[in-house]
Each structure stands twice: as C-alpha cells, then as structure tokens.
Design a protein around this motif. Sequence first.
Motif, PDB file in Angstrom:
ATOM      1  N   ALA A 396      -7.206  -0.081  10.575  1.00 39.29           N
ATOM      2  CA  ALA A 396      -6.582   1.123   9.731  1.00 39.29           C
ATOM      3  C   ALA A 396      -6.698   0.604   8.490  1.00 39.29           C
ATOM      4  CB  ALA A 396      -5.275   1.319  10.332  1.00 39.29           C
ATOM      5  N   PRO A 397      -6.820   1.451   7.492  1.00 44.21           N
ATOM      6  CA  PRO A 397      -6.641   0.999   6.120  1.00 44.21           C
ATOM      7  C   PRO A 397      -5.258   0.634   5.696  1.00 44.21           C
ATOM      8  CG  PRO A 397      -6.411   3.476   6.223  1.00 44.21           C
ATOM      9  CD  PRO A 397      -6.807   2.832   7.589  1.00 44.21           C
ATOM     10  N   PRO A 398      -5.157   0.026   4.361  1.00 41.46           N
ATOM     11  CA  PRO A 398      -3.694  -0.400   4.185  1.00 41.46           C
ATOM     12  C   PRO A 398      -2.764   0.708   3.877  1.00 41.46           C
ATOM     13  CG  PRO A 398      -5.599  -1.417   2.678  1.00 41.46           C
ATOM     14  CD  PRO A 398      -6.264  -0.179   3.326  1.00 41.46           C
ATOM     15  N   TRP A 399      -1.609   0.436   3.981  1.00 38.01           N
ATOM     16  CA  TRP A 399      -0.541   1.456   3.765  1.00 38.01           C
ATOM     17  C   TRP A 399      -0.385   1.623   2.091  1.00 38.01           C
ATOM     18  CZ3 TRP A 399       1.933   3.676   7.418  1.00 38.01           C
ATOM     19  CH2 TRP A 399       2.193   3.298   8.817  1.00 38.01           C
ATOM     20  N   PRO A 400      -0.278   2.830   1.933  1.00 41.99           N
ATOM     21  CA  PRO A 400      -0.234   3.165   0.431  1.00 41.99           C
ATOM     22  C   PRO A 400       0.934   2.688  -0.163  1.00 41.99           C
ATOM     23  CG  PRO A 400       0.232   5.405   1.437  1.00 41.99           C
ATOM     24  CD  PRO A 400      -0.274   4.061   2.450  1.00 41.99           C
ATOM     25  N   ASN A 401       1.225   2.270  -1.565  1.00 45.17           N
ATOM     26  CA  ASN A 401       2.383   2.373  -2.205  1.00 45.17           C
ATOM     27  C   ASN A 401       2.949   3.859  -2.740  1.00 45.17           C
ATOM     28  OD1 ASN A 401       3.205  -0.173  -1.706  1.00 45.17           O
ATOM     29  ND2 ASN A 401       2.601  -0.881  -3.695  1.00 45.17           N
TER      30      ASN A 401
END
Length: 529
Positions: A396-401
């Motif tokens: 999965a891609p990184p969690w966004p801020n």
Amino acid sequence: MNLSDHGHGLSRRRLLTLAGGAAVATAAGIGFAQSASAASSATGYGIDYSDPSLITPDSVAAAGYGFVCRYLSWLPNPKVLTLSEAQALTAKGLGIVSNWESDGLQSWQSSVPSDPYAQGVRHATEAERQALANGMPSSRPIYFSVDFDLQSSMYSPLNSYFDGVASVIGRSRTGAYAGYYVIKELFDNGKIAWGWQANAWSYGNWDSRAQLRQVQNDITVAGHGADLDQPMAADFGQWGGKGGSGGGGVILPSWPNITDGMTGPSVQAAQYLLRYHGASITADGQFGAATLAATKSFQSAHGLGVDGQIGPQTWSALVVQVQQGSSGDDVRAAQVELNRFGYGLAVDGSFGSGTDSAARAFQSAHGLGVDGQVGPQTWQMLVGTGSGASGGGTVAPPWPNVVDGDTGNNVQAAQYLLRYHGASITADGQFGAATLAATKSFQSAHGLGVDGQIGPQTWSALVVQVQQGSSGDDVRAAQVELNKFGYGLAVDGSFGSGTDSAARAFQSAHGLGVDGQVGPQTWQMLVGS
C-alpha cells in the motif's frame, strides 16, 4: 543557534569581518584569506544565521559563501526559512541545510519532559511539514538542535527524543546539531545518521563522523552576525542550489517495503533484527504469520503505525549500528545483506576482520564514507539497493498527512472517522479549527503525539474495519474514499450490497485480497492513493 540571536551562549569573540579577510581553514585552524570568495572557493564554507531580513541571499552570495544553514521552528516566527527565501537562495546557487530549533531543548535544563519520544515526534512532524513546504526534497536530512551543554545524565531521554524524531522522518534522515559529547553519544548509539558539530561545548574535540562543523562564531556578513560552517563530507545534507542534490555525494536509495508472503535475504535480515529486539522467531527468509506478528509487536512497542509492513519507518527503528567487535543477531542481519553483494561471509553473528573488510569494500563501492561501521546510511544502502525480497502481496502507498487548512475527500473521511470515535464535528471536507481540536483530543486520548496533523500514526489509530452489515460514520468514511475512485455511492453510512461490490472492485483493481472488508490495508490503499 538560539533563534533570538545567532550566538550559542558563548562569550563574544573577536569578529571576523569580510572587509578584513574571510576565514579559511589552515593547518593551524582558522586563518584569513584576502577575500570572502577566496575562502568559499577554496574551502566550500557556509554560514548559519537567524535573521533573514539582515542577511539576504544577495549578501551571502556576494560574500562568496556556498551554502546556508537555516532554521525551522514553531510558527509564527519571523526568523524561520520560508519558501520565498529558499527560492531566492536557490536562485543564487546557494545550498540549504535544514535545522529544527524550537528552543534547542534548553527547557530540559529546568525540566526534562516525561515523554521525550513524543516530543521528538512532534518536533519532527512539524519540521518535516515546513521543510517540504519550503521545497526540500523528501530524501534530505533535517538536523535537530541540542543547543546547550547537555550532561550525560540526560543521555537516556535524549536517545528517546531522537528515536521519536526518527519514527517520523526515518533514521537515515535524522541529524543533530550539538557539541562533541552529544554528537558522539548519538552516533555511538545509532540514533543519528547526520552530525553538525557545534564549536561550543566541544572543548577542542571533533567527531570524524560529523558531516558538518561550526568552526567559528560571531563572524560578520554584510555587517551582521553569523557563524561559520565547514563541510567535512561532499554530502552534508544540503539541497537547493550548488550541489542541492547532495553536493556530489551519494544519494541513498529508498528503504524497501517488506510484507507478508515475501521471501529473500532482506526478509531474513529483518527477521534477525526483530530477533535482536527480542522477537522469538526463526530467521528463515520467509515472511509468514510469526514474522507478521513480531513486526506488529515491534511497531506497537516503538510507537509506529501498526500495519505489519516493514517499510521506511520500521526499518529505521529496527537497524542498529554494528562494527568490528559487535556480535549477535544484529551482526547476522548485516552479514546476510552483505552476502547479497557477493562477499561470502559466514552468517555467524561475529563482526570480525572479514565482515569489517566486506563492509569497507561495500562502502567504497557505493560512495559511502569508509569506516567499516554498518550504521544508518550503510544499512539503507545495503537494504535499499537491488531487490532483497520478492513475492508477497501489493504494498500500500504511504498514509498521507492531512493538516489544518486542507480540503477534500481525505479530510471528510477523517472527519467521519473522528465522529465515529466521538467527536462532535461536521464532516464538510474542510480542515478548520473544530477538526484541529478534535484531532488533538483523539491523539491525546490514544497516546499519540499531539500535533493536530493526521499522519500515519493517527490514520492507523482512526481506521476501523467495516464490512457488509456495518453502519455509521465509519462506513460513511469508507464510502467517501471509495467515491474518490468513481464508484458513486450514496454516503448514507449503510454498508450494503452496493458498498460491498465497490469495495471488492477496488480491492481487485489494486491487487489486494478481495473479501469486501475495508480493513487496514484497504484503508491505506484508499486513503494513500
């Protein structure tokens, strides 16, 4: 590097003025050149200063310096680096070094915080936000200031503080500005990959691992005070202008994501590192249920997002410095990784002359400083180069801020999740004061760093599994996210057949296991994509 002044609590020294000759390095220490340009061209010196209204990019460039070290701190603060200043510095060909300084931890002199790890998380989160907003590439390090003569009795909380910093930006990007003994402590314990050693509190000692030295306080540039800095490596963390991609130094590869189902030497190295940290697992190079459980346990114990994936933040927390004389599973991990590059070491956990020679050969071949120590930078080059693991599921891609002032689907989904957890806010997709307060309240209640930003750790704590038959604001959050991908669901909070079909279609399209359940991995793919 006190933000109220460019000094560091030292007695005032004789000013070095550019009108009388610029400071240069000589065999005896700091000497004088006839011009500033002679100093900068011969030595590559830079400066640090606190007031950009007095020292401008034009005056720095005219004085012949090649880079500046500039501050990040809590806002509002007129002395921090801004995007416009960064652009002006870059336009003049000047490199930029990023440094976080709130009070340089000087408040510790009266009271050490009860949770220095959480303080490190808060500082790093805001430092990262500001640095990226100013145009710093995400691969560049940030130095965090220890701006007083910190005593050895504070080393334990200091190490914890830098663990908190590294949990946000990664150990390979974590640096410190401090005197000799603090720099040495942090390097010795593998807490930093970058050192900027202060002239103050060093007592004539210099740590050879520090990439940057502050060699003179109280010089003048265009009639205003600054400090003089000397790079000790081609790459000392600079970005922007000259050598902005690293000054001709090596750029480290990204840490890989290692996930359930993968196999290979990097899986085995990760297993050995988990064993070093106390896990009772077999290091067989196969990422199965036991490794997944050990990874989650490690992440939970270190305040990381608990997703079971060994990605950048988890790697940064796992690796420890090993060198000649070290022994144990941490050494076995390094030996496994070195063997990917053909060194043929016995994986015996003993860091002897053979492992030392292999480490030095690897460092030399990959443009790293050759010292035989497998520290954060060497670890990242080892693990990130080539492919040390294969197979497994989709990463999965990184969690966004998501931060105050943001708008959109991710904000609205986060608001619905905050409502699910008890917040009385409107889910309107606009991150304002009420959402900020609700986020901080949620973070405080869940033992997270209270910064008001919805980043990886907060997302991981917010999301809950929803599936057919679920109902409520948690389902509304999932429906909002699914609608980002064109599924056209009614955001009614009812997980019926339509939402189930959309979740299954999304999972299939993104290489996830297709079960219709919106669990942690599906949430991360939804929010991060």
